[in-house]
Design a protein around this motif. Structure first.
Motif, mmCIF file in Angstrom:
data_model
loop_
_atom_site.group_PDB
_atom_site.id
_atom_site.type_symbol
_atom_site.label_atom_id
_atom_site.label_comp_id
_atom_site.label_asym_id
_atom_site.label_seq_id
_atom_site.Cartn_x
_atom_site.Cartn_y
_atom_site.Cartn_z
ATOM 1 N N ASN A 55 0.828 -1.225 0.000
ATOM 2 C CA ASN A 55 0.000 0.000 0.000
ATOM 3 C C ASN A 55 0.853 1.262 0.000
ATOM 4 O OD1 ASN A 55 1.069 -0.031 2.512
ATOM 5 N ND2 ASN A 55 -0.862 0.217 3.623
ATOM 6 N N ILE A 56 2.012 1.172 -0.688
ATOM 7 C CA ILE A 56 2.849 2.379 -0.850
ATOM 8 C C ILE A 56 3.167 2.542 -2.333
ATOM 9 C CG2 ILE A 56 5.092 3.438 -0.338
ATOM 10 C CD1 ILE A 56 5.182 1.773 2.238
ATOM 11 N N PHE A 57 2.963 3.747 -2.844
ATOM 12 C CA PHE A 57 3.413 3.991 -4.223
ATOM 13 C C PHE A 57 4.453 5.106 -4.194
ATOM 14 C CE2 PHE A 57 1.316 7.973 -5.631
ATOM 15 C CZ PHE A 57 0.356 8.150 -4.630
ATOM 16 N N SER A 58 5.407 4.988 -5.132
ATOM 17 C CA SER A 58 6.581 5.869 -5.086
ATOM 18 C C SER A 58 6.960 6.308 -6.496
ATOM 19 C CB SER A 58 7.747 5.092 -4.447
ATOM 20 O OG SER A 58 8.902 5.878 -4.354
ATOM 21 N N LEU A 59 6.815 7.588 -6.773
ATOM 22 C CA LEU A 59 7.272 8.156 -8.056
ATOM 23 C C LEU A 59 7.368 9.658 -7.890
ATOM 24 C CD1 LEU A 59 4.402 8.195 -10.744
ATOM 25 C CD2 LEU A 59 3.979 8.180 -8.296
ATOM 26 N N ASN A 60 8.114 10.296 -8.771
ATOM 27 C CA ASN A 60 8.314 11.742 -8.669
ATOM 28 C C ASN A 60 7.190 12.452 -9.409
ATOM 29 O OD1 ASN A 60 9.002 14.412 -8.872
ATOM 30 N ND2 ASN A 60 11.200 14.032 -9.141
ATOM 31 N N THR A 61 6.213 12.930 -8.662
ATOM 32 C CA THR A 61 5.006 13.496 -9.288
ATOM 33 C C THR A 61 5.265 14.875 -9.896
ATOM 34 O OG1 THR A 61 4.375 14.449 -7.182
ATOM 35 C CG2 THR A 61 3.476 12.269 -7.697
ATOM 36 N N SER A 62 6.472 15.414 -9.719
ATOM 37 C CA SER A 62 6.730 16.741 -10.311
ATOM 38 C C SER A 62 6.807 16.650 -11.842
ATOM 39 C CB SER A 62 8.040 17.337 -9.769
ATOM 40 O OG SER A 62 9.134 16.552 -10.214
ATOM 41 N N TYR A 63 6.864 15.396 -12.356
ATOM 42 C CA TYR A 63 6.891 15.208 -13.817
ATOM 43 C C TYR A 63 5.489 15.016 -14.383
ATOM 44 C CZ TYR A 63 11.870 14.480 -12.976
ATOM 45 O OH TYR A 63 13.176 14.645 -12.586
ATOM 46 N N TYR A 64 4.469 15.237 -13.574
ATOM 47 C CA TYR A 64 3.081 14.948 -13.969
ATOM 48 C C TYR A 64 2.754 15.506 -15.349
ATOM 49 C CZ TYR A 64 -2.002 14.872 -13.995
ATOM 50 O OH TYR A 64 -3.311 14.640 -14.359
ATOM 51 N N GLN A 65 3.082 16.773 -15.579
ATOM 52 C CA GLN A 65 2.699 17.396 -16.864
ATOM 53 C C GLN A 65 3.350 16.681 -18.054
ATOM 54 O OE1 GLN A 65 0.314 19.241 -17.054
ATOM 55 N NE2 GLN A 65 0.133 19.916 -14.925
ATOM 56 N N GLY A 66 4.434 15.989 -17.791
ATOM 57 C CA GLY A 66 5.143 15.338 -18.909
ATOM 58 C C GLY A 66 4.725 13.900 -19.141
ATOM 59 N N HIS B 209 14.768 -0.241 -1.787
ATOM 60 C CA HIS B 209 14.943 -0.983 -0.516
ATOM 61 C C HIS B 209 13.639 -0.990 0.274
ATOM 62 C CE1 HIS B 209 17.269 -2.585 2.866
ATOM 63 N NE2 HIS B 209 16.641 -1.705 3.650
ATOM 64 N N ARG B 210 12.992 0.187 0.377
ATOM 65 C CA ARG B 210 11.718 0.259 1.100
ATOM 66 C C ARG B 210 10.677 -0.617 0.408
ATOM 67 N NH1 ARG B 210 10.265 5.006 -0.225
ATOM 68 N NH2 ARG B 210 9.258 4.035 -2.008
ATOM 69 N N THR B 211 10.659 -0.584 -0.926
ATOM 70 C CA THR B 211 9.673 -1.378 -1.674
ATOM 71 C C THR B 211 9.901 -2.873 -1.457
ATOM 72 O OG1 THR B 211 9.638 0.394 -3.333
ATOM 73 C CG2 THR B 211 8.667 -1.717 -3.981
ATOM 74 N N LEU B 212 11.174 -3.284 -1.435
ATOM 75 C CA LEU B 212 11.502 -4.702 -1.187
ATOM 76 C C LEU B 212 10.960 -5.140 0.176
ATOM 77 C CD1 LEU B 212 15.206 -5.593 -2.085
ATOM 78 C CD2 LEU B 212 13.147 -6.733 -2.881
ATOM 79 N N LEU B 213 11.173 -4.296 1.173
ATOM 80 C CA LEU B 213 10.834 -4.703 2.546
ATOM 81 C C LEU B 213 9.352 -4.491 2.867
ATOM 82 C CD1 LEU B 213 13.905 -3.514 4.662
ATOM 83 C CD2 LEU B 213 13.484 -5.714 3.560
ATOM 84 N N GLU B 214 8.754 -3.408 2.311
ATOM 85 C CA GLU B 214 7.377 -3.096 2.718
ATOM 86 C C GLU B 214 6.367 -3.339 1.602
ATOM 87 O OE1 GLU B 214 8.817 0.308 5.922
ATOM 88 O OE2 GLU B 214 7.192 0.761 4.525
ATOM 89 N N GLY B 215 6.819 -3.601 0.398
ATOM 90 C CA GLY B 215 5.888 -3.850 -0.712
ATOM 91 C C GLY B 215 5.404 -2.542 -1.325
ATOM 92 N N GLY B 216 4.525 -2.665 -2.310
ATOM 93 C CA GLY B 216 4.032 -1.491 -3.036
ATOM 94 C C GLY B 216 4.731 -1.398 -4.375
ATOM 95 N N ILE B 217 4.758 -0.207 -4.931
ATOM 96 C CA ILE B 217 5.309 -0.046 -6.288
ATOM 97 C C ILE B 217 6.153 1.210 -6.390
ATOM 98 C CG2 ILE B 217 3.169 1.099 -7.080
ATOM 99 C CD1 ILE B 217 3.667 -0.244 -9.832
ATOM 100 N N PHE B 218 7.314 1.058 -7.072
ATOM 101 C CA PHE B 218 8.172 2.200 -7.406
ATOM 102 C C PHE B 218 8.101 2.389 -8.922
ATOM 103 C CE2 PHE B 218 11.656 5.129 -7.417
ATOM 104 C CZ PHE B 218 12.342 4.865 -8.596
ATOM 105 N N LEU B 219 7.884 3.619 -9.337
ATOM 106 C CA LEU B 219 7.815 3.881 -10.781
ATOM 107 C C LEU B 219 8.675 5.067 -11.165
ATOM 108 C CD1 LEU B 219 4.495 3.882 -9.660
ATOM 109 C CD2 LEU B 219 4.272 3.275 -12.056
ATOM 110 N N PHE B 220 9.309 4.966 -12.326
ATOM 111 C CA PHE B 220 9.906 6.149 -12.948
ATOM 112 C C PHE B 220 9.480 6.120 -14.410
ATOM 113 C CE2 PHE B 220 13.018 9.488 -11.756
ATOM 114 C CZ PHE B 220 12.823 10.270 -12.883
ATOM 115 N N PRO B 221 8.299 6.653 -14.715
ATOM 116 C CA PRO B 221 7.767 6.554 -16.082
ATOM 117 C C PRO B 221 8.542 7.448 -17.048
ATOM 118 C CG PRO B 221 6.064 7.211 -14.481
ATOM 119 C CD PRO B 221 7.383 7.348 -13.808
ATOM 120 N N ALA B 222 8.430 7.148 -18.317
ATOM 121 C CA ALA B 222 8.959 8.078 -19.323
ATOM 122 C C ALA B 222 8.099 9.335 -19.270
ATOM 123 C CB ALA B 222 8.888 7.433 -20.706
#
Ligand code: P6P
Length: 333
Positions: free
Chosen positions: A208-219, A253-266
């Motif tokens: 129940n954790i998601f991780s991505l840099n939302t400052s790229y939203y417009q792109g 590391h956090r995703t491995l231990l706690e689950g959820g998803i890490f994303l770095f989309p184009a």
């Protein structure tokens, strides 16, 4: 997975010997490479601590700008890793993100080691965890033959081991070799020993954790924006939390231990993604899969991708199987 060692305190050395005995065909080569990487990790960790202790914002003892500090530490890490790996005589080529071209080590060496010597170094200012990422392949060309790019540009599935050394509140070594699962060691600096802290890490099937840099939203493209809208909705329901450190090793590391998803989309800022296939995505995808997770790029398995170039970048999502499948479905549809 048989419990490796029955004792409470297991050193890295004991773990290596125990697991090597489990694989009769083991030559001890891989063990030697892990020892060498662990040694370099201890030395790099010490230099990072020395740098931070002297007032990270303005380390009088160093009289250097932030960029000079980053360059010094990245060069230091690269040198220590290269020095440690050259000792064994079993490495054919060492490829680091900083170096222009691969370092030819031993013509008769059997292994290629691909390194991001120190990733996320700008985080040193705020003492956030940064890391060394490593990837180990067997060469595909004949021993003794001229070094070849064929030995380097191999699909991630060909890795025989990968892992990271994370420099944070403590130095941690996390690595996996085929069939051995993912194992986490923490460095006891008073003894200079890595001790097994978590054996055979299994990433939760759904997190129940998601991780991505939302400052790229417009792109982002519409599919990624749609996926983010769903995540944000769930966050509103309190079903999911948002975490982003901006240091790849720490976020994975956090995703491995706690689950959820890490994303770095184009995005329009990084049309082919920002993260490097060979230096960052393949080693971490190998770990995530060995821990029972999933790692893909535009819904394709990262480890199956045939690398086109050493500095190739890709879009990435990795983590709990269910979270990644949900994301793939939305982004693919
Ligand atoms: P952004 C660090 O340079 C790095 O490659 C990774 O450690 C991290 O995941 C990413 O960049 C962060 O990029 O654009 O979100 O700051």
């Amino acid at each position: 997975m048989r419990k490796i060692v029955k004792k409470e305190l297991v050193t890295l050395e004991e773990f290596i010997i125990e697991t090597q005995n489990q694989f009769p065909e083991a030559t001890g080569d891989l063990s030697q490479l892990l020892r060498d990487l662990a040694l370099a990790g201890k030395i790099i960790g010490q230099e990072i601590n020395r740098t931070i202790i002297r007032d990270p914002k303005n380390p009088a003892g160093f009289k250097e700008t932030p960029q000079e500090r980053i360059d010094r530490l990245e060069n230091f890490a690269s040198k220590q890793l290269t020095f440690a790996l050259r000792r064994s005589g079993i490495v054919n080529q060492i490829v680091t993100e900083e170096s222009e071209k691969p370092l030819q080590v031993d013509k008769n060496g059997q292994y290629v080691v691909i390194l991001d010597p120190l990733d996320g170094t700008f985080n040193i200012e705020i003492n956030a965890s940064i890391g060394t990422i490593f990837s180990i392949y067997r060469r595909v060309t004949e021993r003794g033959s001229e070094p070849s790019e064929k030995d380097i540009l191999q699909p991630g599935l060909q890795q025989i081991a990968s892992g990271y050394i994370m420099y944070g509140s403590s130095v941690m070594l996390v690595f996996s070799t085929e069939g051995l699962g993912v194992n986490l060691f923490t460095l006891d600096e008073s003894l200079g020993e890595f001790f097994l802290a978590i054996e055979n890490i299994k990433i939760p099937k759904n997190g129940n954790i998601f991780s991505l840099n939302t400052s790229y939203y417009q792109g982002w493209n519409e599919a990624v924006k749609k996926y983010y809208a769903i995540l944000r909705g769930e966050q509103g329901d309190g079903n999911i939390s948002y975490r982003y450190i901006g240091s790849l090793v720490a976020d994975v590391h956090r995703t491995l231990l706690e689950g959820g998803i890490f994303l770095f989309p184009a995005s329009t800022y990084y049309p082919k993604g920002k993260l490097k296939l060979m230096y960052q995505c393949n080693p971490l995808a190998f770990l995530v899969e060995q821990a029972g997770g999933r790692a893909s790029s535009s819904a394709k398995r990262i480890l199956n991708m045939k690398p086109e170039a050493l500095d190739q970048t890709i879009s990435v999502m990795m983590g709990s199987v269910q979270n990644v499948l949900d994301a793939e479905k939305i982004i693919r549809d």
